[in-house]
Design a protein around this motif. Structure first.
Motif, PDB file in Angstrom:
ATOM      1  N   LYS A  59      91.851 -59.638   1.904  1.00 13.14           N
ATOM      2  CA  LYS A  59      92.181 -60.126   3.242  1.00 13.14           C
ATOM      3  C   LYS A  59      90.818 -61.209   3.327  1.00 13.14           C
ATOM      4  N   VAL A  60      91.155 -62.341   4.061  1.00 14.88           N
ATOM      5  CA  VAL A  60      89.864 -63.084   4.309  1.00 14.88           C
ATOM      6  C   VAL A  60      89.262 -62.630   5.542  1.00 14.88           C
ATOM      7  N   ARG A  61      87.949 -62.448   5.643  1.00 22.12           N
ATOM      8  CA  ARG A  61      87.242 -62.017   6.895  1.00 22.12           C
ATOM      9  C   ARG A  61      85.877 -62.444   6.907  1.00 22.12           C
ATOM     10  N   TYR A  62      85.262 -62.504   7.910  1.00 20.92           N
ATOM     11  CA  TYR A  62      83.539 -63.194   8.103  1.00 20.92           C
ATOM     12  C   TYR A  62      82.721 -61.983   7.658  1.00 20.92           C
ATOM     13  N   PHE A  63      81.732 -62.634   6.971  1.00 20.15           N
ATOM     14  CA  PHE A  63      80.588 -61.994   6.716  1.00 20.15           C
ATOM     15  C   PHE A  63      79.278 -62.501   6.899  1.00 20.15           C
ATOM     16  N   ALA A  64      78.282 -61.782   7.257  1.00 16.16           N
ATOM     17  CA  ALA A  64      77.112 -62.231   7.659  1.00 16.16           C
ATOM     18  C   ALA A  64      76.025 -62.195   6.806  1.00 16.16           C
ATOM     19  N   GLN A  65      75.677 -63.465   6.396  1.00 15.65           N
ATOM     20  CA  GLN A  65      74.492 -63.305   5.297  1.00 15.65           C
ATOM     21  C   GLN A  65      73.096 -62.905   5.779  1.00 15.65           C
ATOM     22  N   GLN A  66      72.775 -62.849   6.998  1.00 16.18           N
ATOM     23  CA  GLN A  66      71.686 -62.688   7.618  1.00 16.18           C
ATOM     24  C   GLN A  66      71.934 -61.169   8.524  1.00 16.18           C
ATOM     25  N   SER A  67      70.803 -60.079   8.297  1.00 15.70           N
ATOM     26  CA  SER A  67      71.187 -58.951   8.865  1.00 15.70           C
ATOM     27  C   SER A  67      70.300 -59.068  10.303  1.00 15.70           C
ATOM     28  N   ILE A  68      70.882 -57.954  11.236  1.00 11.55           N
ATOM     29  CA  ILE A  68      70.214 -57.592  12.294  1.00 11.55           C
ATOM     30  C   ILE A  68      68.790 -57.019  12.218  1.00 11.55           C
ATOM     31  N   GLU A  69      68.881 -56.101  11.073  1.00  9.86           N
ATOM     32  CA  GLU A  69      67.494 -55.418  10.896  1.00  9.86           C
ATOM     33  C   GLU A  69      66.480 -56.258   9.908  1.00  9.86           C
ATOM     34  N   LYS A  70      65.464 -55.875   9.795  1.00  7.95           N
ATOM     35  CA  LYS A  70      64.541 -56.753   9.056  1.00  7.95           C
ATOM     36  C   LYS A  70      64.884 -56.183   7.434  1.00  7.95           C
ATOM     37  N   ASP A  71      65.095 -54.882   7.297  1.00  8.98           N
ATOM     38  CA  ASP A  71      65.000 -54.222   6.190  1.00  8.98           C
ATOM     39  C   ASP A  71      66.627 -54.101   5.711  1.00  8.98           C
ATOM     40  N   PRO A  72      67.018 -54.943   4.674  1.00 10.67           N
ATOM     41  CA  PRO A  72      68.477 -54.924   4.387  1.00 10.67           C
ATOM     42  C   PRO A  72      68.869 -53.928   3.453  1.00 10.67           C
ATOM     43  N   TYR A 101      84.374 -61.905  -4.925  1.00  7.70           N
ATOM     44  CA  TYR A 101      84.119 -62.284  -3.588  1.00  7.70           C
ATOM     45  C   TYR A 101      82.984 -61.586  -3.010  1.00  7.70           C
ATOM     46  N   TRP A 102      82.505 -60.602  -3.677  1.00  8.28           N
ATOM     47  CA  TRP A 102      81.344 -59.752  -2.845  1.00  8.28           C
ATOM     48  C   TRP A 102      80.103 -60.325  -3.563  1.00  8.28           C
ATOM     49  N   THR A 103      79.790 -61.295  -4.532  1.00  5.46           N
ATOM     50  CA  THR A 103      78.468 -61.479  -5.117  1.00  5.46           C
ATOM     51  C   THR A 103      77.704 -62.089  -4.182  1.00  5.46           C
ATOM     52  N   ASP A 104      78.097 -63.035  -3.374  1.00  2.00           N
ATOM     53  CA  ASP A 104      77.418 -64.009  -2.407  1.00  2.00           C
ATOM     54  C   ASP A 104      76.512 -62.917  -1.445  1.00  2.00           C
ATOM     55  N   SER A 105      77.282 -61.974  -0.934  1.00  2.00           N
ATOM     56  CA  SER A 105      76.693 -60.972   0.097  1.00  2.00           C
ATOM     57  C   SER A 105      75.619 -60.160  -0.704  1.00  2.00           C
ATOM     58  N   ILE A 106      75.973 -59.557  -1.566  1.00  2.00           N
ATOM     59  CA  ILE A 106      75.180 -58.611  -2.601  1.00  2.00           C
ATOM     60  C   ILE A 106      73.710 -59.449  -2.981  1.00  2.00           C
ATOM     61  N   GLU A 117      60.449 -56.697  -8.810  1.00  2.00           N
ATOM     62  CA  GLU A 117      60.876 -57.128 -10.222  1.00  2.00           C
ATOM     63  C   GLU A 117      61.718 -58.508 -10.054  1.00  2.00           C
ATOM     64  N   VAL A 118      62.420 -58.818  -9.333  1.00  2.00           N
ATOM     65  CA  VAL A 118      63.207 -59.773  -9.172  1.00  2.00           C
ATOM     66  C   VAL A 118      62.872 -61.332  -8.788  1.00  2.00           C
ATOM     67  N   VAL A 119      62.961 -62.303  -9.668  1.00  2.00           N
ATOM     68  CA  VAL A 119      62.684 -63.528  -9.483  1.00  2.00           C
ATOM     69  C   VAL A 119      63.680 -64.260  -8.808  1.00  2.00           C
ATOM     70  N   SER A 120      65.050 -64.188  -9.178  1.00  2.00           N
ATOM     71  CA  SER A 120      66.126 -65.065  -8.421  1.00  2.00           C
ATOM     72  C   SER A 120      67.360 -64.410  -8.818  1.00  2.00           C
ATOM     73  N   THR A 121      68.278 -64.823  -7.908  1.00  2.00           N
ATOM     74  CA  THR A 121      69.841 -64.203  -8.127  1.00  2.00           C
ATOM     75  C   THR A 121      70.651 -65.585  -8.272  1.00  2.00           C
ATOM     76  N   LEU A 122      71.735 -65.392  -9.023  1.00  2.00           N
ATOM     77  CA  LEU A 122      72.784 -66.301  -9.008  1.00  2.00           C
ATOM     78  C   LEU A 122      74.051 -65.818  -8.980  1.00  2.00           C
TER      79      LEU A 122
END
Length: 150
Positions: A59-72, A101-106, A117-122
């Motif tokens: 099902k299509v739904r909204y997701f927020a890429q930005q969190s309310i909290e500073k620590d995700p 469809y969950w990769t963008d959020s993660i 350790e992380v340089v970048s994600t794709l």
């Protein structure tokens, strides 16, 4: 109501409920006695970087890429536990397989978590690459994600 307060409420709603349309979101806000014009709500969603994804129930739904909290990290724990299906290490690249469809959020949560350790994600459709600084960093990061998987 101040713009920041309204946007905080929008994020809380999107994170706690499966909202599939701007009209539905506007209705939930109205139930909380927050009346907002459709154009203003649209601008808020754009400003908050809210997008639409297909959830695990297709099902299509909204997701927020930005969190309310500073620590995700709390949100990352939930999403990894619920949506990640496999973690594979190949040299300095960690491949994370997810429910479609969950990769963008993660990916966004990993980027904001400041893993050393992380340089970048794709992100792709149902898998993502996490580029690390080296082979040992890839193994260390993959083990962190596996631990979150439970």
């Amino acid at each position: 109501m101040k713009r920041e307060d309204r946007q905080t409420e929008i994020l809380k709603i999107i994170r706690s409920q499966k909202i599939s349309s701007i009209t539905e979101l506007r209705g939930v806000l109205a139930e909380r006695e927050i009346n907002v014009a459709m154009a203003t709500l649209s601008q808020d969603l754009q400003s908050l970087r809210v997008g639409k994804i297909m959830d695990s129930e297709t099902k299509v739904r909204y997701f927020a890429q930005q969190s309310i909290e500073k620590d995700p990290s709390d949100e990352l724990l939930v999403e990894v536990r619920d949506e990640v299906t496999d973690v594979i290490v190949n040299d300095f690249i960690v491949v994370i397989r997810t429910v479609p469809y969950w990769t963008d959020s993660i990916s966004d949560l990993i980027d904001r978590s400041d893993f050393p350790e992380v340089v970048s994600t794709l992100a792709g459709y149902d898998n993502m690459w996490v580029l690390t600084k080296g082979n040992q960093d890839a193994t260390r990061f993959a083990n962190r994600i596996r631990a979150l998987m439970g």
